[in-house]
Design a protein around this motif. Structure first.
Motif: not given
Length: 192
Positions: A127-147
């Motif tokens: 799951q990914a979401a972008l935050t910050g400003r439109r010229s300098t975005p930042q990403a927040r990524v959540q990964l659910l890893l397999e065993p």
């Protein structure tokens, strides 16, 4: 967390307003209130003259009333700005190289980043979401890893593949990311 607090506060405020307004309306329409209720009938007022003017001549009364109301207004303004503030980036400014710029929908870039991160080996869901400003975005990524997945390897592939592709395709100088890794919880199986 803020979402839960917001819902609880809205629910409590709504419940108080419905109960208070409903009780005043019911008594105003002629229903008999219980003996312990605040007002007694259609002609009764919520605050009598004696209640309203009891502390008016005391020196502490008006500063206290003004201070309490000021704090209430400040809390309401803070709450309103917290609710109305956008958490996600609506659009990203893409440098087209000709001095002009193009706007890319933030949800589109999030979708591509989510799809590419979810397709990595060892990742069950992303799951990914972008935050910050439109010229300098930042990403927040959540990964659910397999065993069987190695977290270091999954993080390396995410940064060198999915995040690098998103950064390059949007023409960004940098795309800082906050990555949260979680392992899949699975039931223990009996081995015979």
């Amino acid at each position: 967390m803020l979402r839960i607090v917001n819902r609880v506060l809205v629910g409590l405020a709504g419940l108080l307003l419905v109960v208070g307004g409903g009780s005043v309306l019911a008594v105003g329409l002629g229903l008999d209130p219980p003996s312990w209720w605040v007002h007694d009938g259609q002609r009764d007022v919520l605050l009598s003259d004696a209640d309203r003017t009891r502390w008016r001549d005391d020196g502490w009364w008006w500063p206290t009333v003004i201070a309490v109301l000021s704090v209430a207004v400040l809390l309401a303004v803070w709450w309103l700005t917290a609710v109305l503030r956008r958490r996600r980036l609506a659009e990203v400014l893409v440098d087209t190289g000709d001095g002009e710029g193009a706007l890319l929908r933030g949800r589109a870039l999030e979708g591509v980043l989510t799809g590419e991160a979810g397709a990595l080996d060892g990742v069950q869901r992303a799951q990914a979401a972008l935050t910050g400003r439109r010229s300098t975005p930042q990403a927040r990524v959540q990964l659910l890893l397999e065993p069987h997945a190695d977290p270091g390897d999954a993080l390396h592939r995410l940064t060198t593949q999915a995040l690098a592709h998103a950064r390059d395709s949007a023409g960004l100088a940098a795309l800082p990311a906050q990555v949260r890794l979680r392992g899949v919880k699975h039931r223990a199986e009996r081995v015979t």
